[in-house]
Design a protein around this motif. Structure first.
Motif, PDB file in Angstrom:
ATOM      1  N   LEU A   1       0.822  -1.212   0.000  1.00 47.77           N
ATOM      2  CA  LEU A   1       0.000   0.000   0.000  1.00 47.77           C
ATOM      3  C   LEU A   1       0.855   1.260   0.000  1.00 47.77           C
ATOM      4  O   LEU A   1       0.511   2.251  -0.652  1.00 47.77           O
ATOM      5  CB  LEU A   1      -0.940  -0.002   1.205  1.00 47.77           C
ATOM      6  CG  LEU A   1      -2.151  -0.911   1.118  1.00 47.77           C
ATOM      7  CD1 LEU A   1      -2.975  -0.831   2.397  1.00 47.77           C
ATOM      8  CD2 LEU A   1      -3.008  -0.568  -0.082  1.00 47.77           C
ATOM      9  N   LYS A   2       1.962   1.227   0.720  1.00 47.83           N
ATOM     10  CA  LYS A   2       2.864   2.376   0.770  1.00 47.83           C
ATOM     11  C   LYS A   2       3.420   2.669  -0.626  1.00 47.83           C
ATOM     12  O   LYS A   2       3.371   3.803  -1.101  1.00 47.83           O
ATOM     13  CB  LYS A   2       4.002   2.094   1.754  1.00 47.83           C
ATOM     14  CG  LYS A   2       5.065   3.156   1.793  1.00 47.83           C
ATOM     15  CD  LYS A   2       6.128   2.859   2.831  1.00 47.83           C
ATOM     16  CE  LYS A   2       6.997   1.708   2.402  1.00 47.83           C
ATOM     17  NZ  LYS A   2       8.166   1.491   3.269  1.00 47.83           N
ATOM     18  N   TYR A   3       3.944   1.644  -1.270  1.00 45.39           N
ATOM     19  CA  TYR A   3       4.509   1.829  -2.615  1.00 45.39           C
ATOM     20  C   TYR A   3       3.432   2.215  -3.621  1.00 45.39           C
ATOM     21  O   TYR A   3       3.649   3.079  -4.473  1.00 45.39           O
ATOM     22  CB  TYR A   3       5.224   0.560  -3.080  1.00 45.39           C
ATOM     23  CG  TYR A   3       6.575   0.369  -2.454  1.00 45.39           C
ATOM     24  CD1 TYR A   3       7.700   0.999  -2.970  1.00 45.39           C
ATOM     25  CD2 TYR A   3       6.734  -0.434  -1.326  1.00 45.39           C
ATOM     26  CE1 TYR A   3       8.944   0.841  -2.392  1.00 45.39           C
ATOM     27  CE2 TYR A   3       7.972  -0.603  -0.740  1.00 45.39           C
ATOM     28  CZ  TYR A   3       9.075   0.041  -1.265  1.00 45.39           C
ATOM     29  OH  TYR A   3      10.302  -0.110  -0.695  1.00 45.39           O
ATOM     30  N   LEU A   4       2.263   1.585  -3.523  1.00 42.35           N
ATOM     31  CA  LEU A   4       1.167   1.868  -4.446  1.00 42.35           C
ATOM     32  C   LEU A   4       0.682   3.307  -4.291  1.00 42.35           C
ATOM     33  O   LEU A   4       0.427   3.996  -5.281  1.00 42.35           O
ATOM     34  CB  LEU A   4       0.017   0.886  -4.230  1.00 42.35           C
ATOM     35  CG  LEU A   4      -1.172   1.029  -5.167  1.00 42.35           C
ATOM     36  CD1 LEU A   4      -0.743   0.739  -6.607  1.00 42.35           C
ATOM     37  CD2 LEU A   4      -2.295   0.099  -4.745  1.00 42.35           C
ATOM     38  N   GLY A   5       0.576   3.777  -3.055  1.00 45.67           N
ATOM     39  CA  GLY A   5       0.133   5.147  -2.823  1.00 45.67           C
ATOM     40  C   GLY A   5       1.084   6.169  -3.404  1.00 45.67           C
ATOM     41  O   GLY A   5       0.662   7.139  -4.052  1.00 45.67           O
TER      42      GLY A   5
END
Length: 149
Positions: free
Chosen positions: A6-10
């Protein structure tokens, strides 16, 4: 693991909108400089691919759906035309990460019918250049103590 994704995707999705977000947010998320540069360029190129291939369709079908009576010449469109006439494909690709947003620059080059191969090459080169400059500038500011992580 899910939180990492989620961190990378955001940050990647923010990079699709504006290329300066990953260099600013990446250090706070604990990313390395290489990861920040890779995510920045990936987001930029995703926007360029989407808006370059769908640019004409977006301009003719989607924008009129939301804007019923588009102005022919707004100050923003005049500025875009001025940039295009003054600098051409190379100038627009150079300014896209810096001033324009990736969708804005990609729509501009798609609207004027610039050659796609040339656009992809220049966007990739200038995206790498600006991502590297911004990432190492933020890293330098953090290392010098002017900005906190």
């Amino acid at each position: 693991m899910f939180e990492e994704i989620l961190k990378y995707l955001g940050i990647y999705l923010l990079a699709c909108l504006k290329s300066i977000f990953p260099p600013l947010l990446g250090p706070a998320a604990g990313m390395s400089n290489f990861e920040i540069i890779a995510i920045t360029v990936a987001g930029l190129m995703t926007s360029v691919l989407i808006f370059n291939f769908l640019g004409e369709k977006i301009r003719t079908d989607i924008i009129p759906f939301f804007i019923k009576k588009p102005k022919k010449f707004s100050p923003k469109t005049r500025r875009m035309v001025r940039i295009w006439r003054k600098y051409g494909v190379v100038g627009v690709c150079f300014l896209t990460p810096l001033i324009l947003s990736p969708p804005g620059g990609a729509l501009l080059v798609a609207a004027v019918g610039a050659p796609r191969k040339q656009v992809f090459l220049y966007m990739l080169l200038f995206g790498l250049m600006w991502a590297t400059i911004w990432t190492y500038s933020v890293d330098w500011l953090i290392e010098s103590g002017l900005v906190r992580r």
